[in-house]
Enzyme design. Structure first.
Site, PDB file in Angstrom:
ATOM      1  N   ASP A   1     100.586 -13.522  90.585  1.00  0.00           N
ATOM      2  CA  ASP A   1      99.442 -14.353  90.255  1.00  0.00           C
ATOM      3  C   ASP A   1      99.063 -15.185  91.468  1.00  0.00           C
ATOM      4  OD1 ASP A   1     101.084 -16.779  90.238  1.00  0.00           O
ATOM      5  OD2 ASP A   1     101.786 -16.176  88.261  1.00  0.00           O
TER       6      ASP A   1
ATOM      7  N   LYS B   1      94.077 -10.133  79.232  1.00  0.00           N
ATOM      8  CA  LYS B   1      94.029 -11.284  80.138  1.00  0.00           C
ATOM      9  C   LYS B   1      94.147 -10.830  81.584  1.00  0.00           C
ATOM     10  CE  LYS B   1      97.406 -14.463  80.465  1.00  0.00           C
ATOM     11  NZ  LYS B   1      98.289 -15.516  79.950  1.00  0.00           N
TER      12      LYS B   1
ATOM     13  N   LYS C   1      94.439 -12.292  85.790  1.00  0.00           N
ATOM     14  CA  LYS C   1      94.736 -13.398  86.677  1.00  0.00           C
ATOM     15  C   LYS C   1      93.537 -13.660  87.582  1.00  0.00           C
ATOM     16  CE  LYS C   1      99.035 -14.003  85.339  1.00  0.00           C
ATOM     17  NZ  LYS C   1      99.549 -15.267  84.787  1.00  0.00           N
TER      18      LYS C   1
ATOM     19  N   ASP D   1      93.433 -16.587  83.735  1.00  0.00           N
ATOM     20  CA  ASP D   1      94.579 -17.450  84.014  1.00  0.00           C
ATOM     21  C   ASP D   1      94.621 -17.751  85.502  1.00  0.00           C
ATOM     22  OD1 ASP D   1      97.010 -18.718  84.257  1.00  0.00           O
ATOM     23  OD2 ASP D   1      98.199 -17.107  83.374  1.00  0.00           O
TER      24      ASP D   1
ATOM     25  N   GLU E   1      93.082 -20.388  81.460  1.00  0.00           N
ATOM     26  CA  GLU E   1      94.457 -20.865  81.338  1.00  0.00           C
ATOM     27  C   GLU E   1      94.917 -21.535  82.633  1.00  0.00           C
ATOM     28  OE1 GLU E   1      98.777 -18.657  80.642  1.00  0.00           O
ATOM     29  OE2 GLU E   1      96.949 -17.843  79.734  1.00  0.00           O
TER      30      GLU E   1
ATOM     31  N   GLU F   1     102.556 -23.306  79.444  1.00  0.00           N
ATOM     32  CA  GLU F   1     103.724 -22.531  79.838  1.00  0.00           C
ATOM     33  C   GLU F   1     104.661 -23.312  80.747  1.00  0.00           C
ATOM     34  OE1 GLU F   1     103.214 -19.445  83.268  1.00  0.00           O
ATOM     35  OE2 GLU F   1     101.370 -19.371  82.100  1.00  0.00           O
TER      36      GLU F   1
ATOM     37  N   ASP G   1     105.982 -22.595  75.184  1.00  0.00           N
ATOM     38  CA  ASP G   1     106.877 -21.716  75.922  1.00  0.00           C
ATOM     39  C   ASP G   1     108.279 -21.920  75.369  1.00  0.00           C
ATOM     40  OD1 ASP G   1     107.106 -20.168  78.833  1.00  0.00           O
ATOM     41  OD2 ASP G   1     108.916 -21.274  78.304  1.00  0.00           O
TER      42      ASP G   1
ATOM     43  N   HIS H   1     102.940 -18.623  75.272  1.00  0.00           N
ATOM     44  CA  HIS H   1     103.075 -17.967  76.569  1.00  0.00           C
ATOM     45  C   HIS H   1     104.253 -17.004  76.508  1.00  0.00           C
ATOM     46  CE1 HIS H   1     105.322 -18.014  80.531  1.00  0.00           C
ATOM     47  NE2 HIS H   1     104.209 -17.381  80.831  1.00  0.00           N
TER      48      HIS H   1
ATOM     49  N   GLY I   1     105.752 -12.855  78.328  1.00  0.00           N
ATOM     50  CA  GLY I   1     105.921 -12.086  79.555  1.00  0.00           C
ATOM     51  C   GLY I   1     107.301 -12.316  80.127  1.00  0.00           C
TER      52      GLY I   1
END
Length: 437
Positions: A24, A215, A217, A245, A271, A298, A321, A348, A350
């Site tokens: 990101d 979503k 980045k 995000d 985000e 997050e 989170d 959040h 991943g």
């Protein structure tokens, strides 16, 4: 009676930087987990972890070891007889709290241990964590929450009223989720380090697989963000929700200006548009970009940060989170606060195991607290699930109800052995080849 005899902690790292997975605007590294196992005088082992990134993992491993004295030797009965007392023994350790307080490495280590305790309890009771929480008596749920510093936002009585109300229709909501699954979105289409052709191919594949929320980045050069957003929109169509995000990379005015450029792609939310601790900055951005929602959480350090975000009307989506804060106890406080303020929760996920964790929290929120799916989704990232005993399952863009007892946190022993740093075979071979760790 289940007694915790020993706390074992493992430094587990996955070389995700090789493929730019997880890349990101700020972060690019090796997804890692400070993985905790609670050995007991029964066959049950409590598993928990906190998610980190590469070399940072060794610091959280050390923090877990420093805090483990508050867990080893305890019985489940004494922990849950006074859950807030136990939670404060970790979050307010008389010497280690200074390193936070209630934030950063110490708090993340607290979360790893607390989550492992809840995983152990759920396994002992033979229930997945979401069911354990959803069926728990209101008074026990309220007794598990530390209301210190948040009573100006929510009181124990208010929390109890929300939880009591949530009992109505619980069985019908559970039947609905068991039949239809829980709404989700995928982040795997748009990591910042992916070339355009990969973004296009992944976006097309996600749409074909049934995903109707994706979503991407942002936070690189704005022209690149615009180009990539156009590619994704072309592939997923106008009816698919598109979230963006920025991973905190923008200043406040920059966020407002960039979202004016990106508004043509109809983003559902932006985000982490600016620094995670800038409550007033988030509030200003939210006012400026509406009806686009601001989402964050997050890396919100604790329940007090969430309290301020809600009180300042700074967010339209709250992203809890499972690892950043002090485990299940603190997440419970955040969920009931969000319900009081009428802000939907989209956890959040991943990383390493976050999808496995947060599915339980989202289910509890829907089944027992919010009783609504309006605007609610769980993030899904298609990485590293193969390393877990009870991995998440999705069908046509929706989470399938987890059924195994526990918090879905237990990793496969072979994965822990292979990816342990620095002595596991994956890392010993890479280090021998001169790969920078």
């Amino acid at each position: 009676m289940t007694t915790i005899l020993a706390v074992e902690v493992h430094d587990v790292r996955f070389p995700t930087s090789d493929s730019a997975d997880g890349s990101d605007a700020i972060n690019r590294g090796d997804y890692s987990a400070t993985y905790v196992e609670l050995r007991t005088d029964t066959p049950h082992v409590g598993a928990g972890f906190t998610f980190t990134n590469g070399r940072g993992n060794e610091i959280t491993v050390a923090a877990v070891k420093a805090l483990s004295r508050h867990v080893a030797g305890k019985t489940l009965a004494e922990i849950f007889a006074e859950p807030v007392t136990f939670w404060r023994s970790l979050s307010a350790d008389a010497q280690l709290r200074w390193l936070g307080p209630e934030k950063g490495v110490i708090h993340m280590a607290t979360g790893a241990l607390v989550n492992a305790v809840w995983d152990l309890r759920a396994k002992v009771e033979g229930k997945p964590l979401w069911r354990l929480l959803a069926e728990m008596p209101t008074e026990e749920l309220v007794a598990s929450i530390d209301f210190h510093h948040i009573t100006d936002a929510i009181t124990p009585d208010e929390a109890a009223a929300i939880l009591d109300k949530g009992r109505t229709g619980l069985d019908e909501r559970l039947a609905e989720i068991a039949r239809d699954g829980f709404p989700s979105y995928t982040t795997s289409v748009g990591w910042l380090g992916y070339p355009d052709e990969k973004v296009r191919a992944l976006s097309r594949a996600a749409f074909e697989e049934g995903w109707r929320a994706v979503k991407m980045k942002v936070g690189g050069p704005i022209e690149d963000d615009v180009r990539r957003a156009r590619i994704i929109r072309e592939e997923v169509g106008s009816e698919t929700r598109l979230m963006m995000d920025a991973n905190q990379v923008w200043d406040v005015d920059e966020a407002i200006a960039n979202m004016a450029r990106l508004a043509e792609f109809d983003p559902y939310w932006i985000e982490e548009p600016t620094h995670a601790d800038d409550i007033l900055g988030h509030a200003r951005i939210q006012r400026a970009v509406a009806p686009i929602r601001v989402a964050t959480g997050e890396v919100a350090a604790n329940r007090v940060i969430f309290k301020q975000l809600l009180q300042a009307e700074a967010i339209g989506v709250m992203q809890i989170d499972a690892c950043r804060v002090g485990g299940v106890n603190e997440v419970l406080s955040e969920i009931v606060m969000a319900a009081k303020f009428g802000v939907p929760i989209c956890p959040h996920a991943g990383g390493v195991g976050l999808c496995e964790y947060v599915q339980h929290l989202a289910l509890f929120d829907y089944l027992r607290v919010s009783a609504s799916l309006d605007g609610r989704m769980v993030e899904y990232v298609d990485h590293l699930h193969e390393h877990f005993i009870d991995p998440v399952r999705t069908v046509s863009g929706k989470y399938v109800l987890p059924e195994q007892p526990g918090y879905s946190a237990e990793m496969k022993p072979e994965s822990v052995a292979d990816y342990s740093f620095p002595d596991g075979p994956i890392w010993s071979a890479r280090l021998a080849d001169g790969v920078d760790a």
